[in-house]
Scaffold this active site. Sequence first.
Site, mmCIF file in Angstrom:
data_model
loop_
_atom_site.group_PDB
_atom_site.id
_atom_site.type_symbol
_atom_site.label_atom_id
_atom_site.label_comp_id
_atom_site.label_asym_id
_atom_site.label_seq_id
_atom_site.Cartn_x
_atom_site.Cartn_y
_atom_site.Cartn_z
ATOM 1 N N GLY A 1 -30.806 17.946 -12.213
ATOM 2 C CA GLY A 1 -30.102 18.857 -11.306
ATOM 3 C C GLY A 1 -30.476 20.310 -11.537
ATOM 4 N N CYS A 2 -30.595 20.696 -12.783
ATOM 5 C CA CYS A 2 -30.934 22.079 -13.106
ATOM 6 C C CYS A 2 -32.360 22.414 -12.680
ATOM 7 C CB CYS A 2 -30.729 22.336 -14.600
ATOM 8 S SG CYS A 2 -28.999 22.136 -15.110
#
Length: 186
Positions: free
Chosen positions: A79-80
């Site tokens: 996600g990051c």
Amino acid sequence: KKAAGKESKKVKPPAKPAAKAPKKQPDAMAEPASAPGISVGDAVPAFALPDQHGKTISSESLAGKPYVLYFYPKDDTPGCTREACAFRDDFGKFGALGATVIGVSPDGEKSHAKFAEKYGLPFSLLADTDKTLARAFGVWVLKQNYGREYMGIERSTFVVGSDGKVKRVFRRVKVDGHSDAVLESV
């Protein structure tokens, strides 16, 4: 009187299991949840943190310019990475609006340097290793995952105007489409 050949036995009730000692909570749990944090119209608290190049980025050095401060949990996680790459892909659009993009996580400078190099990130990633800035913005919070509680970064973004005040707050960010929404708020 006892019947011949039969002995009476006292039956003991089954032993109760010993009470389990409460599990020791991880050290992070001893930490109180952060304050509510920053809201629209609030002045950004003073800060000075190193980026992936060892350069100190401060609220003072950003004074008079709009910027986007986005908090993310950890370098090089799915996600990051998607979030960072979306900001990277829109970096020119932010620049055209005069805004700087800055990522912040508890990871250190070396981790940030590897992450930025691996994905060609053209913006600063601040190393908030003691979580001072995350606490000030109210994004160091109690989280839950599969029934486990722990302290961590709540993915959040703050759009800061050239006056040093917060113009827009995005909390509990969903990565997909986020960079576009932030662009509209600069």
